[in-house]
Design an enzyme around this catalytic site. Structure first.
Site, mmCIF file in Angstrom:
data_model
loop_
_atom_site.group_PDB
_atom_site.id
_atom_site.type_symbol
_atom_site.label_atom_id
_atom_site.label_comp_id
_atom_site.label_asym_id
_atom_site.label_seq_id
_atom_site.Cartn_x
_atom_site.Cartn_y
_atom_site.Cartn_z
ATOM 1 N N GLU A 197 -19.053 -3.575 17.331
ATOM 2 C CA GLU A 197 -19.199 -2.128 17.525
ATOM 3 C C GLU A 197 -20.462 -1.949 18.344
ATOM 4 O O GLU A 197 -21.565 -2.257 17.888
ATOM 5 C CB GLU A 197 -19.318 -1.372 16.209
ATOM 6 C CG GLU A 197 -19.280 0.146 16.433
ATOM 7 C CD GLU A 197 -20.219 0.922 15.538
ATOM 8 O OE1 GLU A 197 -20.987 1.756 16.070
ATOM 9 O OE2 GLU A 197 -20.196 0.688 14.318
ATOM 10 N N CYS A 223 -24.924 5.805 15.755
ATOM 11 C CA CYS A 223 -23.848 5.143 16.496
ATOM 12 C C CYS A 223 -22.833 6.156 17.005
ATOM 13 O O CYS A 223 -22.354 6.066 18.132
ATOM 14 C CB CYS A 223 -23.141 4.112 15.612
ATOM 15 S SG CYS A 223 -24.206 2.788 15.014
#
Length: 458
Positions: free
Chosen positions: A229, A263
């Site tokens: 990720e 994020c």
């Protein structure tokens, strides 16, 4: 040996330092994990679940110690109370669905054959976790990996040097064997060498695009699975029928919370032209009310960025955008020191030719653009190398679904943003990376299928 140093963004002091392992020492840790994993995987699933949840509770028991440590290490204000709520929520959900997610897939059991597919652990899972939400991002992989029967070797970011140590100690006190869940301090070179030597059975990395590329390069030819990720440039789109107040509150918080170091934080907003002026006015009012300052002060709503170099990148993007015609709406806060303490900023008159609308900012800045149609908004949202989440604001579920189907992203939100639901797969596309965490799919990625084709003697 390298000495890892956590430089506190509060005052630039060295808050913690730890020596790294050399290659020989690191391999000893991995060998210990591999031996311990065999017995760990033989334990009943419910026993593993209970031990992992006891470890989670042990982390919660030291939350009063953890919260100020996070402020010192990465600048999040203590008023927000740390991450234990999300940490426990994610682990608890993965514990709840473990029996179903890891159950055999029964194909047939008749007079002639018994056939089924079993999910078995990879073996030793290497988790490389980031600093921005250091406990929650780590538990995304640590909890399901351990529950599934893997051993875990955790390497945490230098900026949050103590997090992995705290987690491993807490889980050990709760009864998880110390070789089954280990925290290690490694240099980049040793990390690469371990992966290249096929030391691990699966690697899960959360961090920068460059870091993810380095992981994949190190794993090339080893056939070690790598889940990543990476970066994001998450958009919000406010349609003409949106609840304006809710959209402003949520999207601006999504852009600015944690000093923008999220994020799935909102980094660009597209607002239907009929709502643009009102949205902008409310957004400016919201940001001007923030209190920038020392994160140990309970009055502070925005602390420093985790490192001066991160703040420097955001300042550079803002300066370049203004030089190219963007309008900045927030005057410099008195507490902005030109270092880690950075004024949150709203920009208009921005274009996708500007880095602030194209590159990951990972800081407290957001560009806002007016749009006239869904088609225009979709084109702009997809004009990015990243694809983690997108936030749509409308009262029409069918419209949100139709727009969502056309967006290149991992998660589509409607009337919310910047949230990780552990019952849904956390995933991305394009340069945000590959793989999926949490949900039942998270278990699929942390195990491998093993087929049984058993012919009966009749």
């Amino acid at each position: 040996m390298t000495l890892l140093k956590c430089i506190s963004p509060i005052d630039g002091s060295i808050f913690a330092e730890r020596p790294t392992l050399n290659m020989s020492q690191a391999l000893e840790c991995v060998d210990g994990a591999r031996r311990a994993q065999i017995d760990w995987a033989k334990r009943p699933l419910q026993e593993r679940i209970d031990l992992v949840m006891a470890g989670v509770a042990a982390v919660g028991a030291i939350n009063d110690q953890i919260v100020p440590e996070l402020a010192w290490m990465m600048g999040r204000p203590v008023r927000y109370g740390g991450e234990f709520g999300g940490f426990a929520e994610r682990a608890s959900h993965m514990a709840k669905i473990a029996h179903r997610s890891l159950a055999n897939i029964e194909v047939s059991d008749d007079a002639s054959f018994k056939r089924y597919i079993k999910r078995v652990p990879h073996g030793v899972v290497f988790v490389v976790a980031p600093w921005n939400y250091p406990y929650m991002t780590a538990i995304n992989s640590v909890a399901p990996a351990l529950i599934a029967g893997n051993a875990v070797v955790l390497k945490h970011a230098t900026q949050t040097l103590l997090v992995g140590e705290r987690m491993a100690e807490a889980f050990a006190t709760a009864g998880v064997p110390s070789d089954v869940f280990q925290n290690v301090f490694l240099s980049h070179d040793t990390t690469n060498d371990l992966i290249a030597s096929n030391a691990f059975d699966f690697v899960n990395f959360t961090g920068s695009v460059g870091g993810g590329a380095a992981m994949e390069k190190a794993a090339a030819g080893t056939f070690t699975g790598v889940g990543t990720e990476l970066g994001g440039k998450d958009p919000g789109y406010v349609m003409e029928d949106a609840d304006l107040d809710a959209a402003v509150d949520t999207l601006i918080d999504g852009a600015m919370f944690n000093a923008g170091q999220c994020c799935c934080g909102i980094e660009r907003i597209y607002v239907h032209e009929s709502l643009f002026d009102n949205f902008l006015a409310k957004a400016i009012e919201t940001v001007k009310a923030y209190k920038l300052g020392n994160p140990l002060d309970r009055e502070t709503t925005m602390g420093p960025m985790a490192n001066v170099r991160f703040a420097d990148e955001v300042r550079a993007q803002i300066s370049e955008a203004i030089a190219d015609g963007a309008t900045a709406h927030i005057d410099s806060f008195a507490e902005d020191d030109g270092g880690a303490y950075l004024t949150p900023q709203i920009l208009t008159n921005v274009t996708h030719d500007m880095r602030v609308m194209r590159d990951e900012s990972f800081g407290p800045v957001v560009g806002i653009m007016p749009v006239s149609s869904d088609a225009e908004a979709i084109a702009l949202m997809n004009d990015s190398e990243f694809g983690l989440t997108a936030s749509l604001w409308t009262r029409d579920v069918e419209r949100a679904m139709a727009v969502g189907d056309q967006i290149e992203t991992g998660t589509v939100f409607m009337n919310r943003a910047d949230y990780l639901d552990p019952s849904l797969c956390w995933t991305g596309c394009k340069n945000t990376g590959r793989g999926g965490g949490l949900s039942e799919i998270g278990y699929h990625n942390l195990t491998r299928p093993k087929s049984y084709h058993l012919k009966k003697v009749t």
